[in-house]
Write a protein that holds these residues in place. Structure first.
Motif, PDB file in Angstrom:
ATOM      1  N   ARG A  33       6.666  -1.640   0.139  1.00 35.25           N
ATOM      2  CA  ARG A  33       5.510  -0.756   0.371  1.00 35.25           C
ATOM      3  C   ARG A  33       5.476  -0.319   1.830  1.00 35.25           C
ATOM      4  N   HIS A  34       5.512   0.977   2.051  1.00 32.15           N
ATOM      5  CA  HIS A  34       5.384   1.523   3.408  1.00 32.15           C
ATOM      6  C   HIS A  34       4.445   2.719   3.335  1.00 32.15           C
ATOM      7  N   THR A  35       3.637   2.890   4.359  1.00 28.69           N
ATOM      8  CA  THR A  35       2.806   4.092   4.405  1.00 28.69           C
ATOM      9  C   THR A  35       3.729   5.302   4.540  1.00 28.69           C
ATOM     10  N   ASN A  83       0.840  15.332  14.463  1.00 23.71           N
ATOM     11  CA  ASN A  83      -0.246  15.858  13.635  1.00 23.71           C
ATOM     12  C   ASN A  83      -0.555  14.999  12.429  1.00 23.71           C
ATOM     13  N   TRP A  84      -0.080  13.762  12.391  1.00 20.95           N
ATOM     14  CA  TRP A  84      -0.278  13.024  11.131  1.00 20.95           C
ATOM     15  C   TRP A  84      -1.735  12.804  10.819  1.00 20.95           C
ATOM     16  N   ALA A  85      -2.585  12.786  11.855  1.00 15.68           N
ATOM     17  CA  ALA A  85      -4.012  12.628  11.563  1.00 15.68           C
ATOM     18  C   ALA A  85      -4.570  13.873  10.881  1.00 15.68           C
ATOM     19  N   PRO A  96       7.391  -2.046  12.382  1.00 17.81           N
ATOM     20  CA  PRO A  96       7.672  -3.423  12.822  1.00 17.81           C
ATOM     21  C   PRO A  96       6.454  -4.323  12.688  1.00 17.81           C
ATOM     22  N   ARG A  97       6.692  -5.615  12.810  1.00 22.45           N
ATOM     23  CA  ARG A  97       5.614  -6.601  12.786  1.00 22.45           C
ATOM     24  C   ARG A  97       5.792  -7.564  13.953  1.00 22.45           C
ATOM     25  N   ARG A  98       4.662  -8.172  14.369  1.00 18.12           N
ATOM     26  CA  ARG A  98       4.752  -9.231  15.374  1.00 18.12           C
ATOM     27  C   ARG A  98       5.530 -10.412  14.782  1.00 18.12           C
TER      28      ARG A  98
HETATM   29  C1  FMN Z   1      -7.793   0.185   6.970  1.00 16.87           C
HETATM   30  C2  FMN Z   1      -6.576   1.060   7.254  1.00 16.87           C
HETATM   31  C3  FMN Z   1      -6.758   2.352   7.755  1.00 16.87           C
HETATM   32  C4  FMN Z   1      -5.646   3.164   7.997  1.00 16.87           C
HETATM   33  N1  FMN Z   1      -5.824   4.450   8.428  1.00 16.87           N
HETATM   34  C5  FMN Z   1      -4.760   5.261   8.569  1.00 16.87           C
HETATM   35  C6  FMN Z   1      -4.924   6.645   8.890  1.00 16.87           C
HETATM   36  O1  FMN Z   1      -6.045   7.132   9.038  1.00 16.87           O
HETATM   37  N2  FMN Z   1      -3.840   7.418   9.012  1.00 16.87           N
HETATM   38  C7  FMN Z   1      -2.577   6.919   8.817  1.00 16.87           C
HETATM   39  O2  FMN Z   1      -1.627   7.677   8.902  1.00 16.87           O
HETATM   40  N3  FMN Z   1      -2.375   5.620   8.505  1.00 16.87           N
HETATM   41  C8  FMN Z   1      -3.432   4.795   8.370  1.00 16.87           C
HETATM   42  N4  FMN Z   1      -3.242   3.489   8.016  1.00 16.87           N
HETATM   43  C9  FMN Z   1      -1.891   2.989   7.800  1.00 16.87           C
HETATM   44  C10 FMN Z   1      -1.403   2.138   8.977  1.00 16.87           C
HETATM   45  O3  FMN Z   1      -1.117   2.944  10.095  1.00 16.87           O
HETATM   46  C11 FMN Z   1      -0.166   1.363   8.513  1.00 16.87           C
HETATM   47  O4  FMN Z   1      -0.559   0.465   7.514  1.00 16.87           O
HETATM   48  C12 FMN Z   1       0.512   0.594   9.628  1.00 16.87           C
HETATM   49  O5  FMN Z   1       1.052   1.480  10.572  1.00 16.87           O
HETATM   50  C13 FMN Z   1       1.613  -0.314   9.086  1.00 16.87           C
HETATM   51  O6  FMN Z   1       2.572   0.458   8.420  1.00 16.87           O
HETATM   52  P1  FMN Z   1       2.938   0.230   6.887  1.00 16.87           P
HETATM   53  O7  FMN Z   1       1.721   0.521   6.076  1.00 16.87           O
HETATM   54  O8  FMN Z   1       4.047   1.225   6.616  1.00 16.87           O
HETATM   55  O9  FMN Z   1       3.398  -1.178   6.708  1.00 16.87           O
HETATM   56  C14 FMN Z   1      -4.341   2.659   7.758  1.00 16.87           C
HETATM   57  C15 FMN Z   1      -4.180   1.360   7.277  1.00 16.87           C
HETATM   58  C16 FMN Z   1      -5.279   0.571   7.006  1.00 16.87           C
HETATM   59  C17 FMN Z   1      -5.102  -0.817   6.437  1.00 16.87           C
END
Ligand code: FMN
Length: 325
Positions: free
Chosen positions: A123-125, A209-211, A309-311
């Motif tokens: 799982r990755h964002t 611009n990801w936001a 990455p992670r700590r």
């Molecule tokens: C509560 C929460 C809010 C988040 N909000 C955003 C967001 O607004 N935009 C975004 O691109 N990612 C958002 N993220 C994703 C985090 O940036 C992402 O989980 C983090 O960088 C770790 O990457 P991974 O999810 O790929 O493991 C959010 C994650 C969480 C848990």
């Protein structure tokens, strides 16, 4: 590194379930969690040095992130054939102690948890545009069941609600762009070097611009859950909004995300409408007033996303006396 054993879990197993826990998503990849391994169980603590005062003043998202780590921890323990008996906020006088997981009893293997555990590292964002492939109704039903299994709710949005939500996202995004403290925090935690151990690295953010990501970026003619070409939008709601509800919502969010990953789906977060209080109030009204919106997610089929990455574990363990060489 060698960790203490806890209950039925040997030291290697304790290490593997903690490694699974820290793969959870967190706001700006702050990883706001700490763990303590005691003979009585694995404790999850909030790392209050990682609070985001401008983005998350009431620490709601910190609790969602820690809830997600807790779900990974429980799932990884389940997958080892052990029951992760979990107590949320066990001590009133210690509010940063969020949960204790006691892995003492065996339980029969449960294929559902094995599937979810396998999905944890995948799982990755994914902030890139999604393909316009339709998310099958059976998969959407599974996402809803995932939310319900963790005491949360995934309401169905009709087209007018979805349009109104789009407006709220834009409105909240504008409010955040006008907030210098929010922007300073965003700059501090994103666009990090790719080898950084926390924050969002450049390669995962994609671009500046990801936001600004919106609902309508799927390519091709046919999306699902909204007008053609748009990805499926999930709103995750809880039935209350106290710290325990938020921890539960974080677990539900992660169960839903892992269910999506296991089904070959990608997801990203649209947190603007739950981060800006006025937008969150309006979203709550939009959902009928009974649910507390906790997160909005975009779900669909994307190209492979990159990991963040992670700590190292040594940085998130509270008591290193329990480590032996
Ligand atoms: C509560 C929460 C809010 C988040 N909000 C955003 C967001 O607004 N935009 C975004 O691109 N990612 C958002 N993220 C994703 C985090 O940036 C992402 O989980 C983090 O960088 C770790 O990457 P991974 O999810 O790929 O493991 C959010 C994650 C969480 C848990």
């Amino acid at each position: 590194m060698r960790l203490t054993s806890v209950g039925r879990l040997g030291s290697d197993q304790v290490e593997s379930v903690l490694r699974a826990a820290v793969l959870a998503p967190s706001t700006h990849n702050t990883q706001p969690w700490l763990f303590r391994c005691t003979p009585g169980g694995i404790e999850l603590h909030a790392d209050v040095s990682r609070v985001l005062p401008a983005t998350d003043p009431d620490q709601r998202e910190l609790l969602l992130s820690c809830g997600a780590a807790l779900f990974n921890l429980r799932t990884a323990i389940h997958a080892l054939g052990t029951h992760p008996a979990t107590v949320l906020r066990p001590r009133r006088d210690e509010p940063t102690l969020l949960a204790v997981v006691r892995p003492f009893a065996a339980h029969a293997a449960d294929a559902r948890y094995s599937v979810l555990a396998k999905a944890i590292p995948h799982r990755h964002t994914n902030r890139q545009p999604f393909r316009a492939a339709r998310v099958p109704p059976a998969v959407i039903a599974n996402l809803r069941h995932a939310a319900e299994a963790e005491h949360a709710w995934m309401p169905v949005l009709d087209s007018p609600q979805r349009e109104r939500l789009r407006g709220l996202v834009e409105q909240a995004h504008e409010a955040q762009l006008a907030d210098s403290a929010f922007l300073a925090e965003w700059r501090q935690w994103t666009g990090r070097a790719n080898h950084s151990r926390d924050g969002v690295p450049v390669r995962a953010a994609g671009n500046d611009n990801w936001a600004l990501r919106d609902f309508g970026e799927a390519t091709g003619p046919q999306g699902h859950g909204g007008p053609p070409g748009e990805p499926f939008i999930v709103v995750l709601g809880s039935f209350g909004d106290d710290p325990i509800d938020r921890l539960r919502a974080g677990q539900a969010m992660q169960r839903l995300l892992l269910t999506a990953t296991a089904a070959g789906l990608d997801a990203s977060f649209i947190s603007q409408p739950v981060e800006v209080p006025s937008a969150r109030r309006e979203l709550r009204q939009l959902l009928g007033g009974g649910l507390w919106p906790q997160m909005v997610l975009r779900v669909g089929y994307g190209s492979p996303a990159t990991w963040t990455p992670r700590r190292p574990l040594t940085e998130v363990l509270l008591d290193d006396r329990l480590l032996s060489a």
